[in-house]
Design an enzyme around this catalytic site. Structure first.
Site, PDB file in Angstrom:
ATOM      1  N   LYS A 192      58.506  65.411  74.857  1.00  0.00           N
ATOM      2  CA  LYS A 192      60.074  65.235  74.847  1.00  0.00           C
ATOM      3  C   LYS A 192      60.497  66.867  74.877  1.00  0.00           C
ATOM      4  O   LYS A 192      61.360  66.979  73.797  1.00  0.00           O
ATOM      5  CB  LYS A 192      60.302  64.379  73.509  1.00  0.00           C
ATOM      6  CG  LYS A 192      61.777  64.069  73.760  1.00  0.00           C
ATOM      7  CD  LYS A 192      62.185  62.837  74.691  1.00  0.00           C
ATOM      8  CE  LYS A 192      63.432  62.503  74.695  1.00  0.00           C
ATOM      9  NZ  LYS A 192      64.153  61.641  75.827  1.00  0.00           N
ATOM     10  N   ASP A 248      50.315  56.641  70.174  1.00  0.00           N
ATOM     11  CA  ASP A 248      50.291  55.578  69.225  1.00  0.00           C
ATOM     12  C   ASP A 248      50.859  54.366  70.132  1.00  0.00           C
ATOM     13  O   ASP A 248      50.354  53.373  70.278  1.00  0.00           O
ATOM     14  CB  ASP A 248      50.914  55.653  67.792  1.00  0.00           C
ATOM     15  CG  ASP A 248      50.504  54.412  66.936  1.00  0.00           C
ATOM     16  OD1 ASP A 248      49.911  53.505  67.538  1.00  0.00           O
ATOM     17  OD2 ASP A 248      51.210  54.590  65.859  1.00  0.00           O
ATOM     18  N   ASP A 252      49.082  51.309  72.933  1.00  0.00           N
ATOM     19  CA  ASP A 252      49.399  50.045  72.728  1.00  0.00           C
ATOM     20  C   ASP A 252      50.109  49.177  73.758  1.00  0.00           C
ATOM     21  O   ASP A 252      49.663  48.123  74.473  1.00  0.00           O
ATOM     22  CB  ASP A 252      50.028  49.702  71.457  1.00  0.00           C
ATOM     23  CG  ASP A 252      49.231  49.497  70.157  1.00  0.00           C
ATOM     24  OD1 ASP A 252      47.964  49.917  70.518  1.00  0.00           O
ATOM     25  OD2 ASP A 252      49.655  48.918  69.338  1.00  0.00           O
TER      26      ASP A 252
END
Ligand code: NAD
Length: 361
Positions: A192, A248, A252
């Protein structure tokens, strides 16, 4: 070279799926001449029940002495009311910390035979094969200072710190570039950098590591766009590398593109390529002891171990091909079963993979 493998089945279905992975290891030993030595240890609830700790000293020593660790899963209803310090999950976290496993590899692979299991259109996900490399021991989950404090105006405020040193970024970068070299040689670094200085540095360091890997095509993507692209056109990616928190979330999301939790392996590596290999799912207490669990994620973790710790790419590929051959035959555990397929239990699925491995020899 002797391959010393610590086998830690853990709890619940961990015990059942690991028995099938061990069958595959035995087959590699007897049928393919690999010098494999395994030793079993207790971890999680099983460790607590016998030694009063989720990570008993002998298990930690076994894991430290081994070249690689195979882990099933930990946890279950029985241990839910224990003090947090001795809950089964602490066994897993303890192993990650003690073995300094800073690189988490999460592949998202969708075998074309299972394309119907995804919530996305089959043409978007069929044949998906991407690898997310997540930094596991740094970033905002561990950065100091952190906490909740009272401001001058009496309000409480929560704060965390996103911090990465150059060397931390470089070492995860090198893992990701090395993996890209073993695949399609395309690496997308997710950050980012338009908002966070820490990830501006991340981008700079990735660029400088790239100079040592002229054969790998490096691109950069902001994390918000990466999330969109993962659901819009996930097959555009080969390898992605990112921070602890972004990884993370994105890993997923990527796992769920495949729709089948029982199919996905993972690896966590240290600086020397030693690793802990495990399925991404948990101990599934709802189906434990019923011969219903899908052992393929654990068997595919064996393939990852051979590829990333032992550099046995050919054998790893054979295991993956054997899994593909079993799916081609229509053999399915209940979690991936669909109309017209042959439903089998955990042990039958393990036997089918071993038979396919032997057939293809
Ligand atoms: P889970 O992954 O164990 O199960 C989620 C659902 O998926 C369940 O319905 C389960 O039956 C099914 N499932 C999972 N693996 C499967 C397989 N191989 N084959 C067929 N079906 C499968 O997650 P949960 O229910 O949230 O957690 C159960 C326990 O596992 C908890 O104690 C949790 O803390 C622990 N856990 C451990 C790990 C780990 O060891 N790495 C990871 C996640 C959860």
């Amino acid at each position: 070279m002797t391959m010393k493998i610590a086998v830690l089945p853990g709890d619940g279905i961990g015990v059942e799926i690991m028995a099938e992975a061990v069958k595959v290891l035995d087959c590699l030993h007897s049928g393919f001449g690999l010098d494999i030595e395994t030793e079993q240890g207790l971890v999680g609830g099983a460790g607590y029940d016998t030694h009063g700790k989720p990570l008993p000293d002998e298990t930690l020593q076994l894991a430290k002495d081994a070249d690689a660790v195979m882990l099933g899963a930990v946890g279950g209803y029985k241990w839910e009311s224990l003090d947090i310090a001795v809950r089964p999950e602490k066994g897993l976290l303890g192993l990650r910390a003690e073995l300094e496993l800073f690189a988490n590899l999460r592949p998202a692979i969708l075998y074309p035979q299972l394309a119907g299991a995804s919530t996305l259109k089959p043409e978007v996900v069929s044949g998906l094969d991407l690898m997310i490399v997540r930094e596991l021991t740094g970033g905002i989950y561990f950065g100091q200072p952190r906490g909740v404090r009272i401001r001058d105006d009496g309000q409480r405020e929560g704060f965390n710190t996103l911090v990465y040193s150059e060397s931390e970024i470089e070492r995860i970068g090198r893992v990701a570039f090395d993996i890209a070299m073993k695949r399609d040689r395309r690496l997308c670094s997710v950050d980012k950098a338009n908002v966070l200085e820490c990830t501006e540095l991340w981008r700079e360091v990735m660029e400088s590591v790239a100079k040592d890997y002229p054969d790998v095509e490096l691109s950069h993507m902001y994390v918000d766009n990466a999330a969109m692209q993962l659901v819009r056109a996930p097959k555009q990616f080969d390898v992605m590398v990112t921070t602890n928190m972004f990884g993370d979330i994105l890993s997923d999301c990527a796992a769920m593109l495949t729709g089948s939790i029982g199919m996905l392996p993972s690896a966590s590596l240290d600086a020397n390529g030693k690793g802990m290999y495990e399925p991404i799912h948990g101990s599934a207490p709802d189906i434990a002891g019923q011969n219903k669990a899908n052992p393929l994620a654990t068997i595919l973790s064996v393939a990852m171990m051979l590829r990333y710790t032992f550099d046995e790419t050919d054998v790893a590929q054979r295991i993956e091909n054997a899994v593909g051959a079993v799916l081609d035959k229509g053999i399915r555990t209940v979690d991936i079963w669909s109309e017209g397929m042959q439903e089998v239990g955990t042990t039958e699925m393990g036997d089918a993979v071993v038979a396919a491995l032997r057939e293809a020899k």
